[in-house]
Design a protein around this motif. Structure first.
Motif, PDB file in Angstrom:
ATOM      1  N   SER A  93       6.715   4.811  -3.304  1.00 14.15           N
ATOM      2  CA  SER A  93       6.894   4.422  -2.035  1.00 14.15           C
ATOM      3  C   SER A  93       6.400   5.209  -1.257  1.00 14.15           C
ATOM      4  CB  SER A  93       8.389   3.934  -1.907  1.00 14.15           C
ATOM      5  OG  SER A  93       8.520   3.670  -0.687  1.00 14.15           O
ATOM      6  N   ILE A  94       6.528   6.504  -1.293  1.00 11.70           N
ATOM      7  CA  ILE A  94       5.821   7.526  -0.363  1.00 11.70           C
ATOM      8  C   ILE A  94       4.380   7.579  -0.265  1.00 11.70           C
ATOM      9  CG2 ILE A  94       5.828   9.866   0.105  1.00 11.70           C
ATOM     10  CD1 ILE A  94       8.981   9.873  -0.589  1.00 11.70           C
ATOM     11  N   LEU A  95       3.894   7.657  -1.719  1.00 13.42           N
ATOM     12  CA  LEU A  95       2.532   7.493  -1.674  1.00 13.42           C
ATOM     13  C   LEU A  95       2.133   6.255  -1.285  1.00 13.42           C
ATOM     14  CD1 LEU A  95       2.357   9.350  -5.306  1.00 13.42           C
ATOM     15  CD2 LEU A  95       1.740  10.174  -3.200  1.00 13.42           C
ATOM     16  N   LYS A  96       2.433   5.289  -1.432  1.00 19.30           N
ATOM     17  CA  LYS A  96       1.876   3.960  -0.766  1.00 19.30           C
ATOM     18  C   LYS A  96       1.974   4.005   0.645  1.00 19.30           C
ATOM     19  CE  LYS A  96       2.568   0.121  -3.198  1.00 19.30           C
ATOM     20  NZ  LYS A  96       3.265  -0.977  -3.868  1.00 19.30           N
ATOM     21  N   LYS A  97       2.940   4.580   0.960  1.00 24.58           N
ATOM     22  CA  LYS A  97       3.054   4.390   2.605  1.00 24.58           C
ATOM     23  C   LYS A  97       2.076   5.400   3.132  1.00 24.58           C
ATOM     24  CE  LYS A  97       7.623   3.148   2.882  1.00 24.58           C
ATOM     25  NZ  LYS A  97       9.100   3.362   3.148  1.00 24.58           N
ATOM     26  N   ARG A 157      -0.832   5.776   2.009  1.00 22.99           N
ATOM     27  CA  ARG A 157      -2.257   5.296   1.781  1.00 22.99           C
ATOM     28  C   ARG A 157      -2.934   6.000   0.641  1.00 22.99           C
ATOM     29  NH1 ARG A 157      -3.300   1.446   5.957  1.00 22.99           N
ATOM     30  NH2 ARG A 157      -2.095   1.978   7.816  1.00 22.99           N
ATOM     31  N   GLN A 158      -2.033   6.258  -0.394  1.00 27.27           N
ATOM     32  CA  GLN A 158      -2.818   7.066  -1.617  1.00 27.27           C
ATOM     33  C   GLN A 158      -2.929   5.891  -2.729  1.00 27.27           C
ATOM     34  OE1 GLN A 158      -3.673  10.338  -2.328  1.00 27.27           O
ATOM     35  NE2 GLN A 158      -3.364  10.149   0.019  1.00 27.27           N
ATOM     36  N   ALA A 159      -4.216   5.655  -3.001  1.00 25.86           N
ATOM     37  CA  ALA A 159      -4.626   4.637  -3.978  1.00 25.86           C
ATOM     38  C   ALA A 159      -4.098   4.791  -5.461  1.00 25.86           C
ATOM     39  CB  ALA A 159      -6.036   4.320  -3.903  1.00 25.86           C
ATOM     40  N   ILE A 176      -6.578  10.612  -5.475  1.00 30.46           N
ATOM     41  CA  ILE A 176      -5.226  10.814  -5.165  1.00 30.46           C
ATOM     42  C   ILE A 176      -5.226  12.436  -4.650  1.00 30.46           C
ATOM     43  CG2 ILE A 176      -2.803  11.215  -6.166  1.00 30.46           C
ATOM     44  CD1 ILE A 176      -3.728   8.436  -5.916  1.00 30.46           C
ATOM     45  N   LYS A 177      -4.480  12.832  -3.540  1.00 30.01           N
ATOM     46  CA  LYS A 177      -4.333  14.258  -3.105  1.00 30.01           C
ATOM     47  C   LYS A 177      -3.226  14.647  -3.873  1.00 30.01           C
ATOM     48  CE  LYS A 177      -6.401  12.847   1.233  1.00 30.01           C
ATOM     49  NZ  LYS A 177      -6.098  12.816   2.789  1.00 30.01           N
ATOM     50  N   PRO A 178      -3.622  15.787  -4.617  1.00 26.52           N
ATOM     51  CA  PRO A 178      -2.380  16.489  -5.068  1.00 26.52           C
ATOM     52  C   PRO A 178      -1.129  16.900  -4.204  1.00 26.52           C
ATOM     53  CG  PRO A 178      -4.412  17.233  -6.091  1.00 26.52           C
ATOM     54  CD  PRO A 178      -4.607  16.396  -4.806  1.00 26.52           C
ATOM     55  N   GLU A 179      -1.535  17.510  -2.945  1.00 30.92           N
ATOM     56  CA  GLU A 179      -0.548  17.822  -2.062  1.00 30.92           C
ATOM     57  C   GLU A 179       0.398  16.641  -1.497  1.00 30.92           C
ATOM     58  OE1 GLU A 179      -4.618  17.350   0.091  1.00 30.92           O
ATOM     59  OE2 GLU A 179      -3.978  18.230  -1.671  1.00 30.92           O
ATOM     60  N   ALA A 180      -0.252  15.514  -1.609  1.00 28.61           N
ATOM     61  CA  ALA A 180       0.487  14.107  -1.158  1.00 28.61           C
ATOM     62  C   ALA A 180       1.843  13.988  -2.469  1.00 28.61           C
ATOM     63  CB  ALA A 180      -0.507  12.928  -1.007  1.00 28.61           C
TER      64      ALA A 180
END
Length: 137
Positions: free
Chosen positions: A57-61, A63-65, A99-103
């Motif tokens: 949920s956090i990653l989608k919010k 905007r991580q694909a 995908i950003k590892p920090e995200a």
């Protein structure tokens, strides 16, 4: 004790171990027939589902694909009753494009410290650690 929780789609996740239906005991307890996970395995799967839901949920919010996510859980229990969890390690595998590892790291931290009720509750008796890997498509 090991378990795995995999994101299926939207808000659906699948908890996995050898059997995936019902709850049953070990044959050593006299009446168990290994027809399903034990109650403590269900707790572990529940914690995995709770935190995986948060992370997705956090990653989608953010905007991580992401196209896939699963968490592999490895836990140890106390030797004496009550045989509570004493250590739980969660290994996240997140797949997607750019995908950003920090995200991912931030999403896991937010889940562990703020959102995942199951993990926070289990953290009262267990040391919970996390790591992750990102698979870029």
């Amino acid at each position: 004790m090991k378990a795995r929780v995999k994101w299926v789609e939207q808000a659906s996740f699948l908890g996995d171990r050898k059997q995936s239906r019902g709850i049953d005991g070990r044959p050593a307890h006299g009446s168990g027939r290994n027809l399903g996970p034990r109650p403590m395995e269900m707790l572990l799967i529940g914690a995995g589902g709770c935190t995986a839901f948060d992370v997705v949920s956090i990653l989608k919010k953010g905007r991580q694909a992401i196209t896939d996510c699963h968490v592999e859980l490895d836990a140890e229990r106390a030797e004496t009753d009550p045989k509570v969890f004493t250590r739980i390690h969660m290994h996240f595998v997140v797949t997607g494009k750019d995908i950003k590892p920090e995200a991912v790291e931030k999403a896991i931290k937010l889940s562990a410290e703020k959102y995942c009720s199951a993990s926070i509750m289990l953290g009262q008796t267990a040391v919970i650690t996390h790591d992750f890997e990102v698979i870029q498509e």
